[in-house]
Design a protein around this motif. Structure first.
Motif, PDB file in Angstrom:
ATOM      1  N   VAL A  51       5.015  -5.189  -8.057  1.00  0.00           N
ATOM      2  CA  VAL A  51       3.553  -5.043  -8.466  1.00  0.00           C
ATOM      3  C   VAL A  51       3.152  -3.665  -8.592  1.00  0.00           C
ATOM      4  O   VAL A  51       2.100  -3.350  -9.163  1.00  0.00           O
ATOM      5  N   ALA A  52       3.432  -3.449  -6.702  1.00  0.00           N
ATOM      6  CA  ALA A  52       2.359  -2.547  -6.623  1.00  0.00           C
ATOM      7  C   ALA A  52       2.631  -0.784  -6.679  1.00  0.00           C
ATOM      8  O   ALA A  52       2.101  -0.456  -7.157  1.00  0.00           O
ATOM      9  N   GLY A  53       3.723  -0.961  -7.191  1.00  0.00           N
ATOM     10  CA  GLY A  53       4.515   0.067  -7.631  1.00  0.00           C
ATOM     11  C   GLY A  53       4.233   0.374  -9.224  1.00  0.00           C
ATOM     12  O   GLY A  53       3.535   1.110  -9.826  1.00  0.00           O
ATOM     13  N   ALA A  54       4.003  -0.491 -10.063  1.00  0.00           N
ATOM     14  CA  ALA A  54       3.201  -0.590 -11.747  1.00  0.00           C
ATOM     15  C   ALA A  54       1.614   0.028 -10.870  1.00  0.00           C
ATOM     16  O   ALA A  54       0.972   0.610 -11.662  1.00  0.00           O
ATOM     17  N   ALA A  55       1.112  -0.803  -9.896  1.00  0.00           N
ATOM     18  CA  ALA A  55      -0.850  -0.975 -10.084  1.00  0.00           C
ATOM     19  C   ALA A  55      -0.237   0.472  -9.459  1.00  0.00           C
ATOM     20  O   ALA A  55      -1.678   0.608  -9.666  1.00  0.00           O
ATOM     21  N   GLY A  56       0.190   1.143  -8.510  1.00  0.00           N
ATOM     22  CA  GLY A  56      -0.549   2.672  -8.247  1.00  0.00           C
ATOM     23  C   GLY A  56      -0.150   3.227  -8.806  1.00  0.00           C
ATOM     24  O   GLY A  56      -1.024   4.348  -9.035  1.00  0.00           O
ATOM     25  N   MET A  57       0.919   2.866 -10.058  1.00  0.00           N
ATOM     26  CA  MET A  57       1.108   3.669 -10.734  1.00  0.00           C
ATOM     27  C   MET A  57      -0.013   4.547 -12.041  1.00  0.00           C
ATOM     28  O   MET A  57      -0.959   5.116 -12.538  1.00  0.00           O
ATOM     29  N   ALA A  58      -0.584   3.006 -12.396  1.00  0.00           N
ATOM     30  CA  ALA A  58      -1.663   2.385 -13.326  1.00  0.00           C
ATOM     31  C   ALA A  58      -2.702   2.940 -13.008  1.00  0.00           C
ATOM     32  O   ALA A  58      -3.331   4.104 -14.012  1.00  0.00           O
ATOM     33  N   LEU A  59      -2.938   2.301 -11.940  1.00  0.00           N
ATOM     34  CA  LEU A  59      -4.355   3.349 -10.941  1.00  0.00           C
ATOM     35  C   LEU A  59      -4.350   4.675 -11.144  1.00  0.00           C
ATOM     36  O   LEU A  59      -5.622   5.659 -11.419  1.00  0.00           O
ATOM     37  N   LEU A  60      -3.615   5.797 -10.495  1.00  0.00           N
ATOM     38  CA  LEU A  60      -3.627   6.795 -10.276  1.00  0.00           C
ATOM     39  C   LEU A  60      -3.338   8.054 -11.038  1.00  0.00           C
ATOM     40  O   LEU A  60      -3.927   8.817 -11.881  1.00  0.00           O
ATOM     41  N   ILE A  61      -2.437   6.901 -12.468  1.00  0.00           N
ATOM     42  CA  ILE A  61      -2.744   7.845 -13.929  1.00  0.00           C
ATOM     43  C   ILE A  61      -3.756   8.372 -14.358  1.00  0.00           C
ATOM     44  O   ILE A  61      -4.550   8.756 -15.304  1.00  0.00           O
ATOM     45  N   ALA A  62      -4.900   7.058 -14.569  1.00  0.00           N
ATOM     46  CA  ALA A  62      -5.827   5.994 -15.214  1.00  0.00           C
ATOM     47  C   ALA A  62      -6.740   7.508 -14.515  1.00  0.00           C
ATOM     48  O   ALA A  62      -7.956   7.984 -15.458  1.00  0.00           O
ATOM     49  N   ALA A  68       0.676  -0.728  -0.080  1.00  0.00           N
ATOM     50  CA  ALA A  68       0.108  -0.005  -0.046  1.00  0.00           C
ATOM     51  C   ALA A  68       1.192   1.263   0.278  1.00  0.00           C
ATOM     52  O   ALA A  68       0.158   1.804  -0.899  1.00  0.00           O
ATOM     53  N   ALA A  69       1.965   0.664   0.903  1.00  0.00           N
ATOM     54  CA  ALA A  69       2.263   2.041   1.423  1.00  0.00           C
ATOM     55  C   ALA A  69       3.872   2.679  -0.483  1.00  0.00           C
ATOM     56  O   ALA A  69       4.036   3.776  -0.999  1.00  0.00           O
ATOM     57  N   PHE A  70       3.958   1.855  -0.716  1.00  0.00           N
ATOM     58  CA  PHE A  70       4.155   1.365  -2.396  1.00  0.00           C
ATOM     59  C   PHE A  70       3.858   2.049  -3.610  1.00  0.00           C
ATOM     60  O   PHE A  70       4.185   3.222  -4.271  1.00  0.00           O
ATOM     61  N   MET A  71       2.446   1.675  -3.272  1.00  0.00           N
ATOM     62  CA  MET A  71       1.096   2.200  -4.484  1.00  0.00           C
ATOM     63  C   MET A  71       1.201   3.891  -3.993  1.00  0.00           C
ATOM     64  O   MET A  71       1.493   4.506  -5.420  1.00  0.00           O
ATOM     65  N   ALA A  72       1.736   4.145  -2.814  1.00  0.00           N
ATOM     66  CA  ALA A  72       0.846   6.008  -2.866  1.00  0.00           C
ATOM     67  C   ALA A  72       2.620   6.490  -3.069  1.00  0.00           C
ATOM     68  O   ALA A  72       2.688   7.537  -4.078  1.00  0.00           O
ATOM     69  N   PHE A  73       3.750   6.075  -3.102  1.00  0.00           N
ATOM     70  CA  PHE A  73       5.001   6.366  -3.135  1.00  0.00           C
ATOM     71  C   PHE A  73       5.598   6.172  -4.389  1.00  0.00           C
ATOM     72  O   PHE A  73       6.039   7.703  -5.203  1.00  0.00           O
ATOM     73  N   PHE A  74       5.085   5.314  -5.961  1.00  0.00           N
ATOM     74  CA  PHE A  74       4.867   5.129  -6.952  1.00  0.00           C
ATOM     75  C   PHE A  74       4.242   6.259  -7.215  1.00  0.00           C
ATOM     76  O   PHE A  74       5.175   7.037  -8.438  1.00  0.00           O
ATOM     77  N   GLY A  75       2.503   6.817  -7.186  1.00  0.00           N
ATOM     78  CA  GLY A  75       2.347   6.991  -7.769  1.00  0.00           C
ATOM     79  C   GLY A  75       2.600   9.160  -7.747  1.00  0.00           C
ATOM     80  O   GLY A  75       2.374   9.506  -8.503  1.00  0.00           O
ATOM     81  N   ALA A  76       2.904   9.200  -6.205  1.00  0.00           N
ATOM     82  CA  ALA A  76       2.986  10.504  -5.730  1.00  0.00           C
ATOM     83  C   ALA A  76       4.192  11.131  -7.191  1.00  0.00           C
ATOM     84  O   ALA A  76       4.849  11.700  -7.440  1.00  0.00           O
ATOM     85  N   MET A  77       5.998   9.572  -7.154  1.00  0.00           N
ATOM     86  CA  MET A  77       7.477   9.750  -7.760  1.00  0.00           C
ATOM     87  C   MET A  77       6.661   9.840  -9.357  1.00  0.00           C
ATOM     88  O   MET A  77       7.600  11.430 -10.170  1.00  0.00           O
ATOM     89  N   VAL A  78       5.552   9.645  -9.407  1.00  0.00           N
ATOM     90  CA  VAL A  78       4.973   9.894 -11.293  1.00  0.00           C
ATOM     91  C   VAL A  78       4.238  10.967 -11.760  1.00  0.00           C
ATOM     92  O   VAL A  78       4.390  11.820 -12.729  1.00  0.00           O
ATOM     93  N   LEU A  79       3.948  11.529 -10.599  1.00  0.00           N
ATOM     94  CA  LEU A  79       2.176  12.108 -10.822  1.00  0.00           C
ATOM     95  C   LEU A  79       3.153  13.615 -10.944  1.00  0.00           C
ATOM     96  O   LEU A  79       2.954  14.617 -11.326  1.00  0.00           O
ATOM     97  N   LEU A  80       3.841  14.274  -9.431  1.00  0.00           N
ATOM     98  CA  LEU A  80       4.470  16.293  -9.964  1.00  0.00           C
ATOM     99  C   LEU A  80       5.548  15.988 -10.560  1.00  0.00           C
ATOM    100  O   LEU A  80       5.405  16.661 -11.021  1.00  0.00           O
ATOM    101  N   PRO A  81       6.688  14.874 -10.919  1.00  0.00           N
ATOM    102  CA  PRO A  81       7.539  16.145 -12.152  1.00  0.00           C
ATOM    103  C   PRO A  81       5.940  15.708 -13.864  1.00  0.00           C
ATOM    104  O   PRO A  81       6.614  16.739 -14.460  1.00  0.00           O
ATOM    105  N   LEU A  82       5.155  15.401 -13.719  1.00  0.00           N
ATOM    106  CA  LEU A  82       4.552  15.420 -14.567  1.00  0.00           C
ATOM    107  C   LEU A  82       3.702  16.838 -14.614  1.00  0.00           C
ATOM    108  O   LEU A  82       3.809  17.616 -15.672  1.00  0.00           O
TER     109      LEU A  82
END
Length: 496
Positions: A427-438, A298-312
């Motif tokens: 897997v959680a990192g990929a899922a987090g990024m995919a879900l947040l971007i979607a 769960a923490a990595f889903m939030a972490f990876f999502g934030a990592m990709v959202l802010l630079p965008l």
């Protein structure tokens, strides 16, 4: 003691193999073993490479005449390889010596780095990134397993904190380092700068690292290798492809990945009865480890999502360059890394709950606050401050939970536990990024259709994505309430 430890298939993994052993005091003198220092330094080098190519995508598009979607494969293939190889490392680390595992990992990484520097075509560059990913995939479980094996339980928090410093600072520095190198010349300079560092670490480590225990001979289940590689790669690719257009392809890959991973799990249970699993799933029978795994996912889903959202947001809608973006998010990564050792020392003294529960609460507050203040004119100092707060809270979560979860395992399951944790993080990192971007894209599309400008619609979608990240943080908080204060029985204590 060994990173290459024998598994007794008849052993009860929840039994305490060191019951009655004296527990060291955190106040006792302790020097981090040389093998751990060398592995941390080498891991820093290979993880630094993971994020360096993010800034190079426009150069790759120009040099190889490819579109933006194709250029993303230079990062995707690295993640796919990590997800495919990490499940095999539990078996691998038990069957080779520490020095051999280190040499194989660094040699593989150096070959991939050299190939990337010289790549004549984009296809060759992708192969190079896959080879780099394979080397990196071995280093992480090797480091975690070695720390759990050679460091007394009373000092693990401090050492794991130093390890987390390398793991946290390296990805934070990656975009900044690559931004500076791209100011000086070609994207090939990124590989050219990392190669001598990797060669130096490989040669020094090969010379100085001592073998920790004896390797155990044993067969490899090639069906397990195929199921794990195809299943986890398919799952990560499918998740990372959501939001790119048609749902058919990502949904197909995700379903296929789930089916293959399920088949892999069933087959491992069968092999456990024979004492020859590729990835020993008895780790999940231990409650503290299982809770720690769920919390970290769960923490990595939030972490990876934030990592990709802010630079965008910073590059596409605030007009910052890649270098400026890297410099703006660097304080957060540095704060997370520098807090790691201090959090580790506190953990050794007070245990898990006084760190993880406030950290999880802070994580929720930071993400909700960021969602509420971010718009097209938010002062940069506010973004930096909230990002530092977010990363600091993650530091209070990651180090204790890593240490507690792996410490709950008996020594013969350390390598399998660290491999499973590493795989599920990918897997959680990929899922987090995919879900947040979607979620971001779906909300932004709806707002555009109702008359909002593209920029305002993006911010509206970003708000929803950040709030979803806050929901992941609520899961982290809920899981943190289920953790014990510490692993109560020393190494191998199951921490019930």
């Amino acid at each position: 003691m060994s990173a290459s430890l024998e598994v007794d298939p008849t052993a009860d993994p929840t039994a305490d193999p060191t019951a009655g052993a004296p527990v060291d005091s955190p106040d006792a003198p302790f020097t981090t073993p040389l093998v751990v220092k060398l592995l941390v330094a080498a891991t820093f080098v290979v993880i630094l490479n993971e994020t360096t190519m993010i800034n190079a995508l426009p150069r790759l598009m120009a040099d190889f005449s490819i579109d933006a979607r194709t250029s993303q494969w230079v990062n995707t293939v690295f993640m796919l390889t990590m997800a495919s190889v990490i499940p095999l490392t539990g078996w691998f680390l038990q069957r080779v010596t520490t020095r051999t595992a280190f040499t194989v990992a660094m040699a593989t990484f150096c070959v991939g780095t050299l190939l990337g520097m010289l790549a004549p075509t984009y296809a060759v560059l992708l192969v190079a990134r896959a080879v780099q990913g394979a080397g990196t995939a071995v280093m992480m479980p090797l480091l975690m397993t070695t720390v759990m094996t050679v460091v007394p339980v009373a000092h693990r928090g401090r050492v794991m904190g130093n390890m987390m410093m390398a793991i946290s600072v390296a990805p934070a520095l990656g975009p900044t380092v690559s931004g500076l190198l791209l100011e000086l010349g070609s994207w090939r300079l990124i590989f050219g700068a990392i190669l001598p560092l990797a060669l130096l670490m490989g040669l020094v480590g090969r010379t100085l690292i001592e073998n920790i225990g004896e390797a155990k001979a044993g067969p490899v289940s090639w069906l397990s290798v195929i199921l794990a590689g195809a299943g986890f790669a398919g799952l990560v690719y499918g998740l990372s492809d959501f939001g790119a257009g048609s749902l058919a392809k990502p949904l197909g890959f995700t379903i296929a990945g789930v089916v293959l991973v399920a088949a892999f799990v069933v087959y491992q249970i069968v092999l456990q009865g024979r004492g020859t699993p590729l990835l020993d799933l008895r780790t999940l029978k231990i409650r503290t480890y299982a809770v720690a795994v769920l919390l970290m996912c769960a923490a990595f889903m939030a972490f990876f999502g934030a990592m990709v959202l802010l630079p965008l947001y910073l590059q596409d809608y605030r007009g910052l360059s890649t270098l400026e973006t890297g410099l703006l998010v660097m304080p957060g990564g540095l704060a997370m890394g520098l807090l790691g050792p201090r959090v580790g020392r506190v953990f050794d003294r007070v245990g898990t709950r006084p760190l993880v529960i406030p950290g999880a609460v802070g994580l929720v507050v930071a993400l909700v606050t960021l969602a509420s203040v971010i718009d097209l004119s938010t002062p940069y100092w506010q973004i930096v401050l909230l990002h530092v707060a977010l990363m600091s809270c993650l530091a209070c979560v990651f180090t204790p939970v890593f240490t507690l979860g792996l410490g709950a395992l008996p020594p013969e399951l350390y390598s399998h536990g660290s491999s499973l944790l590493g795989t599920l993080q990918q897997v959680a990192g990929a899922a987090g990024m995919a879900l947040l971007i979607a979620i971001l894209q779906s909300r932004a599309t709806h707002l555009v259709e109702t008359g909002s400008s593209a920029a305002s619609a993006f911010v509206g979608g970003l708000d929803w994505a950040l709030l979803t990240g806050a929901a992941f943080a609520v899961v982290v908080l809920a899981m943190s309430l289920l953790l014990p204060a510490r692993t109560t029985a020393g190494p191998g204590g199951h921490g019930h």
